[in-house]
Design an enzyme around this catalytic site. Structure first.
Site, PDB file in Angstrom:
ATOM      1  CG  HIS A 145      32.168  34.677  54.000  1.00 20.65           C
ATOM      2  ND1 HIS A 145      32.061  35.470  55.116  1.00 20.65           N
ATOM      3  CD2 HIS A 145      32.813  35.427  53.069  1.00 20.65           C
ATOM      4  CE1 HIS A 145      32.627  36.651  54.880  1.00 20.65           C
ATOM      5  NE2 HIS A 145      33.083  36.655  53.644  1.00 20.65           N
ATOM      6  CG  ASN A 182      35.991  31.336  55.477  1.00 20.15           C
ATOM      7  OD1 ASN A 182      36.374  32.224  54.740  1.00 20.15           O
ATOM      8  ND2 ASN A 182      36.663  30.207  55.648  1.00 20.15           N
ATOM      9  CD  GLU A 222      33.585  40.480  54.088  1.00 17.44           C
ATOM     10  OE1 GLU A 222      33.876  39.809  55.089  1.00 17.44           O
ATOM     11  OE2 GLU A 222      33.269  39.965  52.988  1.00 17.44           O
ATOM     12  CG  HIS A 232      30.481  32.124  49.333  1.00 18.23           C
ATOM     13  ND1 HIS A 232      31.648  31.475  49.669  1.00 18.23           N
ATOM     14  CD2 HIS A 232      30.791  33.440  49.320  1.00 18.23           C
ATOM     15  CE1 HIS A 232      32.618  32.359  49.856  1.00 18.23           C
ATOM     16  NE2 HIS A 232      32.116  33.564  49.651  1.00 18.23           N
ATOM     17  CG  HIS A 277      31.153  39.194  48.986  1.00 20.38           C
ATOM     18  ND1 HIS A 277      30.974  37.831  49.007  1.00 20.38           N
ATOM     19  CD2 HIS A 277      32.065  39.462  49.956  1.00 20.38           C
ATOM     20  CE1 HIS A 277      31.747  37.290  49.926  1.00 20.38           C
ATOM     21  NE2 HIS A 277      32.422  38.263  50.519  1.00 20.38           N
ATOM     22  CD  GLU A 286      39.990  29.070  55.356  1.00 28.64           C
ATOM     23  OE1 GLU A 286      40.212  30.136  54.759  1.00 28.64           O
ATOM     24  OE2 GLU A 286      38.974  28.393  55.194  1.00 28.64           O
ATOM     25  NE  ARG A 332      43.024  33.593  55.146  1.00 28.17           N
ATOM     26  CZ  ARG A 332      43.838  34.078  54.242  1.00 28.17           C
ATOM     27  NH1 ARG A 332      45.086  33.663  54.189  1.00 28.17           N
ATOM     28  NH2 ARG A 332      43.424  34.981  53.379  1.00 28.17           N
ATOM     29  CE  LYS A 356      41.075  32.094  52.377  1.00 32.55           C
ATOM     30  NZ  LYS A 356      39.759  31.899  53.025  1.00 32.55           N
ATOM     31  NE  ARG A 406      56.002  25.986  35.968  1.00 35.66           N
ATOM     32  CZ  ARG A 406      56.686  25.871  34.840  1.00 35.66           C
ATOM     33  NH1 ARG A 406      57.652  26.723  34.575  1.00 35.66           N
ATOM     34  NH2 ARG A 406      56.410  24.920  33.989  1.00 35.66           N
ATOM     35  CE  LYS A 440      42.391  38.354  55.154  1.00 35.30           C
ATOM     36  NZ  LYS A 440      41.537  38.391  54.001  1.00 35.30           N
TER      37      LYS A 440
HETATM   38  P1  NAD Z   1      33.980  45.051  43.528  1.00 37.09           P
HETATM   39  O1  NAD Z   1      35.404  44.811  43.312  1.00 37.09           O
HETATM   40  O2  NAD Z   1      33.001  44.526  42.533  1.00 37.09           O
HETATM   41  O3  NAD Z   1      33.769  46.630  43.677  1.00 37.09           O
HETATM   42  C1  NAD Z   1      32.478  47.133  43.891  1.00 37.09           C
HETATM   43  C2  NAD Z   1      32.148  48.263  42.903  1.00 37.09           C
HETATM   44  O4  NAD Z   1      32.822  49.451  43.310  1.00 37.09           O
HETATM   45  C3  NAD Z   1      32.565  47.990  41.475  1.00 37.09           C
HETATM   46  O5  NAD Z   1      31.558  48.454  40.616  1.00 37.09           O
HETATM   47  C4  NAD Z   1      33.819  48.853  41.307  1.00 37.09           C
HETATM   48  O6  NAD Z   1      34.018  49.258  39.997  1.00 37.09           O
HETATM   49  C5  NAD Z   1      33.507  50.029  42.192  1.00 37.09           C
HETATM   50  N1  NAD Z   1      34.631  50.773  42.761  1.00 37.09           N
HETATM   51  C6  NAD Z   1      35.757  50.260  43.300  1.00 37.09           C
HETATM   52  N2  NAD Z   1      36.470  51.224  43.902  1.00 37.09           N
HETATM   53  C7  NAD Z   1      35.814  52.389  43.696  1.00 37.09           C
HETATM   54  C8  NAD Z   1      36.032  53.735  44.103  1.00 37.09           C
HETATM   55  N3  NAD Z   1      37.047  54.078  44.909  1.00 37.09           N
HETATM   56  N4  NAD Z   1      35.151  54.672  43.708  1.00 37.09           N
HETATM   57  C9  NAD Z   1      34.056  54.317  42.960  1.00 37.09           C
HETATM   58  N5  NAD Z   1      33.780  53.065  42.589  1.00 37.09           N
HETATM   59  C10 NAD Z   1      34.646  52.102  42.956  1.00 37.09           C
HETATM   60  O7  NAD Z   1      33.477  44.488  44.933  1.00 37.09           O
HETATM   61  P2  NAD Z   1      34.171  44.357  46.370  1.00 37.09           P
HETATM   62  O8  NAD Z   1      33.040  44.405  47.308  1.00 37.09           O
HETATM   63  O9  NAD Z   1      35.312  45.268  46.546  1.00 37.09           O
HETATM   64  O10 NAD Z   1      34.776  42.887  46.336  1.00 37.09           O
HETATM   65  C11 NAD Z   1      33.950  41.746  46.307  1.00 37.09           C
HETATM   66  C12 NAD Z   1      34.790  40.560  45.897  1.00 37.09           C
HETATM   67  O11 NAD Z   1      35.830  40.366  46.839  1.00 37.09           O
HETATM   68  C13 NAD Z   1      34.010  39.264  45.820  1.00 37.09           C
HETATM   69  O12 NAD Z   1      34.321  38.606  44.627  1.00 37.09           O
HETATM   70  C14 NAD Z   1      34.530  38.469  47.014  1.00 37.09           C
HETATM   71  O13 NAD Z   1      34.484  37.078  46.791  1.00 37.09           O
HETATM   72  C15 NAD Z   1      35.944  38.976  47.106  1.00 37.09           C
HETATM   73  N6  NAD Z   1      36.561  38.826  48.435  1.00 37.09           N
HETATM   74  C16 NAD Z   1      37.800  38.284  48.484  1.00 37.09           C
HETATM   75  C17 NAD Z   1      38.435  38.146  49.707  1.00 37.09           C
HETATM   76  C18 NAD Z   1      39.837  37.606  49.761  1.00 37.09           C
HETATM   77  O14 NAD Z   1      40.345  37.375  50.864  1.00 37.09           O
HETATM   78  N7  NAD Z   1      40.499  37.430  48.634  1.00 37.09           N
HETATM   79  C19 NAD Z   1      37.809  38.590  50.886  1.00 37.09           C
HETATM   80  C20 NAD Z   1      36.540  39.148  50.786  1.00 37.09           C
HETATM   81  C21 NAD Z   1      35.915  39.264  49.545  1.00 37.09           C
HETATM   82  N1  GLY Z   2      38.247  36.719  53.611  1.00 32.89           N
HETATM   83  C1  GLY Z   2      38.584  35.404  54.041  1.00 32.89           C
HETATM   84  C2  GLY Z   2      40.030  35.172  54.169  1.00 32.89           C
HETATM   85  O1  GLY Z   2      40.839  35.961  53.765  1.00 32.89           O
HETATM   86  O2  GLY Z   2      40.414  34.162  54.676  1.00 32.89           O
END
Ligand code: NAD
Ligand code: GLY
Length: 366
Positions: free
Chosen positions: A253, A250, A189, A257, A270, A241, A246, A147, A125, A231
């Protein structure tokens, strides 16, 4: 640690945490987490790429501090963001003797952060979470704000929880190992923040094209700091949101998506999808008489100069429109879009004219 910055995230209701940003932070994990992890069981969740670069160092550095530190590495990429991975991680957490007083560390990009965050939110939990983002996208966006979640076959991020980290540790030096394509994705972003929330920051990015293209770490540190400040401010005013603020994060997005889903998550990543999605949203804003052509062109120029895509191949507008059917931003059957009004300001608009949406998409389909 050089030039470290502290950004406070002070949520209503007393929940408070700190983002620590500076070169060398990755070498200081034990001292920066000692008060939280002392004598606790800790599970580091990472992916195979990040593990090979930073996993062992993080694991070894925490071993003298925590009662027991384990590390589990998942396959890199969006395809891992599933409930099956989450279930596997619950079993690993039990094997590592995690209990309600334990902590999870998310070491990696947004994929690792979202999954590990969701595991932390739901295991027993809810247990403590520390985010250590290693991609630009995770440093400027996903590690802050709570998130967490995973994808379903029907769409992205359809299962999740708001679960704030107890701390966020950001070392911009980790960008030196990040593939160039991933740097560009994080830049998408950052442009998002400027385009809908901060005109001054947008102009800063326009002014720093050459530093950004040559991976100048001091410039990136400034960029990460400003994005985290924006942020943190947004999240503190609209954590879940509810008020619409907030939703600005998006921007692009709803389209992005849909593009990711329609391309099976393996053609564009992404950030690239967000870049194209922002172009579609700006088109829609221009067609709807909200945004002027000059502002749209500034966004397109900035994206192009940072080598981000402004259009998508392989897909028809109808494909993308149909893929929007399961987006979380659909309320009572109507699609809602974050549309820029000018650079630095946005509105949240329901658009029901399908042809207008298709036209905005069509302009960005090759
Ligand atoms: P990712 O986590 O897939 O990382 C991209 C690639 O970089 C991967 O292959 C990873 O292994 C590699 N990598 C990571 N750090 C590294 C480093 N320092 N050196 C070498 N390689 C490295 O992708 P991302 O773009 O970081 O994240 C995308 C995800 O984030 C999506 O799923 C998206 O929906 C999510 N997201 C979430 C939020 C949120 O608020 N929670 C906001 C934006 C995006
Ligand atoms: N990246 C969208 C949010 O955090 O709200």
């Amino acid at each position: 640690m050089q030039g470290d910055e502290k950004i406070e995230v002070s949520l209503p209701g007393g929940n408070h945490y700190r983002i620590i940003l500076g070169s060398g932070v990755l070498d200081e994990i034990p001292s920066l987490t000692a008060s939280m992890l002392d004598r606790k069981n800790v599970l580091i969740i990472t992916d195979d790429n990040v593990n090979a670069l930073y996993g062992e160092k993080a694991l070894k550095s925490l071993q003298p501090l925590a009662a027991n530190t384990s590390l589990i590495s998942i396959k890199p990429g969006e395809a891992s963001k599933t409930l099956a991975t989450v279930e596997m991680l619950y079993h690993e957490a039990l094997k590592s003797n995690l209990d309600r007083s334990s902590a999870i560390i998310a070491l990696g990009g947004g994929v690792v952060g979202d999954i590990a965050g969701f595991v932390a939110a739901t295991f027993m939990r809810g247990i403590d979470l520390i985010q250590i983002p290693t991609t630009l996208l995770a440093m400027v966006d996903s590690s802050v704000g709570g998130k967490t979640g995973v994808d379903l076959p029907e769409g992205k991020n359809l299962v999740g929880a708001f679960w704030q980290p107890r701390k966020v540790l950001i070392d911009p030096d980790a960008l030196k190992t990040l593939p160039d394509r991933e740097i560009r994705c994080g830049l998408a972003e950052t442009i998002k923040y400027g385009m809908v929330l901060d005109e001054v920051f947008f102009a800063f990015l326009e002014d720093k094209i050459s530093e950004l293209n040559s991976l100048d770490i001091l410039t990136y540190t400034e960029v990460i700091k400003r994005c985290c400040q924006i942020k943190a401010d947004v999240v503190c005013r609209d954590e879940k949101e509810k008020s619409g603020l907030r939703s600005a994060l998006n921007y692009g997005h709803t389209f992005a998506h849909a593009i990711e889903k329609a391309t099976g998550y393996d053609k564009l990543n992404h950030g690239e999808a967000v870049a194209v999605g922002m172009c579609m949203a700006a088109n829609l804003a221009v067609d709807d008489g909200r945004l002027d052509d000059a502002a749209e062109l500034r966004q397109e120029n900035l994206l192009r100069q940072l080598h981000l895509p402004c259009s998508v191949e392989f897909l028809t507008p109808e494909h993308i429109y149909d893929a929007m059917g399961k987006d979380k931003k659909i309320i009572e059957g109507k699609l809602r879009f974050v549309l820029p009004e000018t650079i630095g300001e946005f509105s949240l608009s329901e658009v029901s004219d399908k042809d207008m949406i298709l036209d905005a998409i069509r302009n960005c389909c090759d």
